[in-house]
Design an enzyme around this catalytic site. Structure first.
Site, PDB file in Angstrom:
ATOM      1  N   GLY A  83       0.821  -1.220   0.000  1.00  0.00           N
ATOM      2  CA  GLY A  83       0.000   0.000   0.000  1.00  0.00           C
ATOM      3  C   GLY A  83       0.846   1.258   0.000  1.00  0.00           C
TER       4      GLY A  83
ATOM      5  CB  VAL B  96      -2.166  -7.412  -0.456  1.00  0.00           C
ATOM      6  CG1 VAL B  96      -1.073  -6.367  -0.593  1.00  0.00           C
ATOM      7  CG2 VAL B  96      -3.510  -6.787  -0.122  1.00  0.00           C
TER       8      VAL B  96
ATOM      9  CE1 TYR C 203     -10.261   0.118   7.194  1.00  0.00           C
ATOM     10  CE2 TYR C 203     -10.961   0.953   9.338  1.00  0.00           C
ATOM     11  CZ  TYR C 203     -10.042   0.912   8.302  1.00  0.00           C
ATOM     12  OH  TYR C 203      -8.893   1.661   8.390  1.00  0.00           O
TER      13      TYR C 203
HETATM   14  N1  LIG Z   1      -6.916   7.364   6.482  1.00  0.00           N
HETATM   15  C1  LIG Z   1      -7.387   7.023   7.663  1.00  0.00           C
HETATM   16  O1  LIG Z   1      -8.152   7.775   8.303  1.00  0.00           O
HETATM   17  C2  LIG Z   1      -6.953   5.721   8.302  1.00  0.00           C
HETATM   18  C3  LIG Z   1      -7.218   5.539   9.663  1.00  0.00           C
HETATM   19  C4  LIG Z   1      -6.844   4.349  10.281  1.00  0.00           C
HETATM   20  C5  LIG Z   1      -6.219   3.372   9.543  1.00  0.00           C
HETATM   21  N2  LIG Z   1      -5.967   3.559   8.230  1.00  0.00           N
HETATM   22  C6  LIG Z   1      -5.313   2.457   7.511  1.00  0.00           C
HETATM   23  O2  LIG Z   1      -4.098   2.903   6.950  1.00  0.00           O
HETATM   24  C7  LIG Z   1      -3.838   2.194   5.741  1.00  0.00           C
HETATM   25  C8  LIG Z   1      -3.582   3.190   4.625  1.00  0.00           C
HETATM   26  O3  LIG Z   1      -4.744   3.998   4.470  1.00  0.00           O
HETATM   27  P1  LIG Z   1      -4.735   5.360   3.633  1.00  0.00           P
HETATM   28  O4  LIG Z   1      -5.645   6.285   4.319  1.00  0.00           O
HETATM   29  O5  LIG Z   1      -3.342   5.770   3.336  1.00  0.00           O
HETATM   30  O6  LIG Z   1      -5.489   4.848   2.326  1.00  0.00           O
HETATM   31  P2  LIG Z   1      -5.207   5.146   0.796  1.00  0.00           P
HETATM   32  O7  LIG Z   1      -6.451   4.692   0.106  1.00  0.00           O
HETATM   33  O8  LIG Z   1      -4.725   6.527   0.592  1.00  0.00           O
HETATM   34  O9  LIG Z   1      -4.007   4.140   0.481  1.00  0.00           O
HETATM   35  C9  LIG Z   1      -4.198   2.751   0.533  1.00  0.00           C
HETATM   36  C10 LIG Z   1      -3.242   2.094  -0.440  1.00  0.00           C
HETATM   37  O10 LIG Z   1      -3.491   0.684  -0.419  1.00  0.00           O
HETATM   38  C11 LIG Z   1      -3.525   0.225  -1.752  1.00  0.00           C
HETATM   39  N3  LIG Z   1      -4.348  -0.950  -1.897  1.00  0.00           N
HETATM   40  C12 LIG Z   1      -5.694  -1.039  -1.746  1.00  0.00           C
HETATM   41  N4  LIG Z   1      -6.106  -2.288  -2.016  1.00  0.00           N
HETATM   42  C13 LIG Z   1      -5.011  -3.002  -2.363  1.00  0.00           C
HETATM   43  C14 LIG Z   1      -4.794  -4.341  -2.749  1.00  0.00           C
HETATM   44  N5  LIG Z   1      -5.805  -5.199  -2.865  1.00  0.00           N
HETATM   45  N6  LIG Z   1      -3.539  -4.748  -3.029  1.00  0.00           N
HETATM   46  C15 LIG Z   1      -2.504  -3.874  -2.938  1.00  0.00           C
HETATM   47  N7  LIG Z   1      -2.646  -2.588  -2.578  1.00  0.00           N
HETATM   48  C16 LIG Z   1      -3.888  -2.152  -2.290  1.00  0.00           C
HETATM   49  C17 LIG Z   1      -4.114   1.404  -2.541  1.00  0.00           C
HETATM   50  O11 LIG Z   1      -3.855   1.295  -3.930  1.00  0.00           O
HETATM   51  C18 LIG Z   1      -3.459   2.585  -1.883  1.00  0.00           C
HETATM   52  O12 LIG Z   1      -2.234   2.918  -2.488  1.00  0.00           O
HETATM   53  C19 LIG Z   1      -5.055   1.307   5.492  1.00  0.00           C
HETATM   54  O13 LIG Z   1      -4.776  -0.008   5.916  1.00  0.00           O
HETATM   55  C20 LIG Z   1      -6.118   1.943   6.347  1.00  0.00           C
HETATM   56  O14 LIG Z   1      -7.093   1.003   6.747  1.00  0.00           O
HETATM   57  C21 LIG Z   1      -6.320   4.719   7.578  1.00  0.00           C
END
Ligand SMILES: NC(=O)c1ccc[n+]([C@@H]2O[C@H](COP(=O)([O-])OP(=O)(O)OC[C@H]3O[C@@H](n4cnc5c(N)ncnc54)[C@H](O)[C@@H]3O)[C@@H](O)[C@H]2O)c1
Length: 249
Positions: A14, A66, A157
């Site tokens: 990611g 993934v 989630y």
């Molecule tokens: N943004 C928030 O508020 C937040 C809060 C808590 C946790 N998170 C967690 O942090 C992590 C990153 O989130 P983010 O906000 O940067 O999201 P984002 O959508 O900006 O980035 C997520 C990345 O994961 C990649 N991805 C998605 N599905 C995929 C797959 N099947 N195979 C490979 N890559 C894949 C996407 O292409 C993207 O580059 C996530 O696991 C999310 O659950 C985010």
């Protein structure tokens, strides 16, 4: 503080955007060669790759979903073989697909569980095996405070992120005697594309929940991940570190 990460090799799932891109860049700035694994190779992914390379380390991109279990094994082995080592794994790839539990479809449940939890397991399994043999390694999985407290409209989630915590604690127990640490970073709401799709009132509510009065930036998470990957954190394992500005106290 020198985190002692120079010359190490990290794989970040990611890492094309958001929190993963910030983590990849932070590890690069600390001197790690970084391999990004992501399903998308768009302008954001290219920018992430370029920023890593600009830090003067080796940057590679591996296009992969993934959820593909055997591809996970192949990709991890390829990265380790090319570098001659794999020191750090950060599982950050994740998706949301919200609905109230009584309206959530099987497809929504499966997709979120498969990407967030099965994808994490696939990479931990492959990297953990190599780290076990090398008798060293750092794994950090990016969960969420919603995996600890539950969240209205996020049965899939929250279950996936709670599952990542249980998985990480299990791996910490299994891999500890081989010198491998496994920890979790659980962010509150972070300013990324994932949060940008939410209605303004949801974002306002999240800000109100924090004690610091603001949402995290991706780099707030990245700094904690880099610490957990460092020599300074060598005695920290099986822990969940919330990076949430006090959102879930
Ligand atoms: N943004 C928030 O508020 C937040 C809060 C808590 C946790 N998170 C967690 O942090 C992590 C990153 O989130 P983010 O906000 O940067 O999201 P984002 O959508 O900006 O980035 C997520 C990345 O994961 C990649 N991805 C998605 N599905 C995929 C797959 N099947 N195979 C490979 N890559 C894949 C996407 O292409 C993207 O580059 C996530 O696991 C999310 O659950 C985010």
């Amino acid at each position: 503080m020198d985190l002692g990460l120079k010359g190490r090799t990290a794989l970040v799932t990611g890492g094309a955007a958001g929190i993963g891109a910030a983590i990849a860049l932070e590890l690069a700035r600390e001197g790690c060669d970084v391999a990004i694994v992501d399903v998308r190779r768009d302008e954001k992914a290219e920018a992430s790759l370029a920023a890593i390379a600009a830090a003067g380390v080796r940057a590679t991109f591996h296009t992969a979903d993934v959820r593909d279990f055997s591809l996970a094994e192949r990709t991890v082995r390829e990265v380790a073989a090319a570098a001659g080592r794999l020191d750090v794994l950060v599982c950050c790839a994740g998706v949301t697909d919200d609905a109230l539990s009584w309206k959530m479809t099987e497809a929504q449940w499966d997709r979120v569980l498969d990407v967030n939890l099965k994808g994490c397991f696939a990479y931990c399994r492959a990297a953990g095996a190599l780290m076990k043999d090398a008798r060293a390694g750092r794994i950090v999985n990016i969960a969420s405070i919603n995996g600890l407290r539950g969240k209205f409209g996020q049965a899939n989630y929250a279950a996936s992120k709670g599952g990542m915590v249980a998985l990480s604690k299990t791996l910490a127990r299994e891999l500890g005697k081989f010198g491998v640490t496994v920890n979790v970073v659980a962010p509150g709401m972070v300013r990324t594309e994932m949060a940008a799709v939410l209605p303004p009132e949801v974002i306002e509510k999240a800000v109100d929940e924090t004690t610091l009065g603001r949402l995290a930036e991706p780099r707030d998470c990245a700094a904690v991940v880099a610490f957990l990957c460092s020599d300074a954190a060598r005695h920290v394992t099986g822990q969940v570190v919330q990076v949430d500005g006090g959102q879930y106290l």
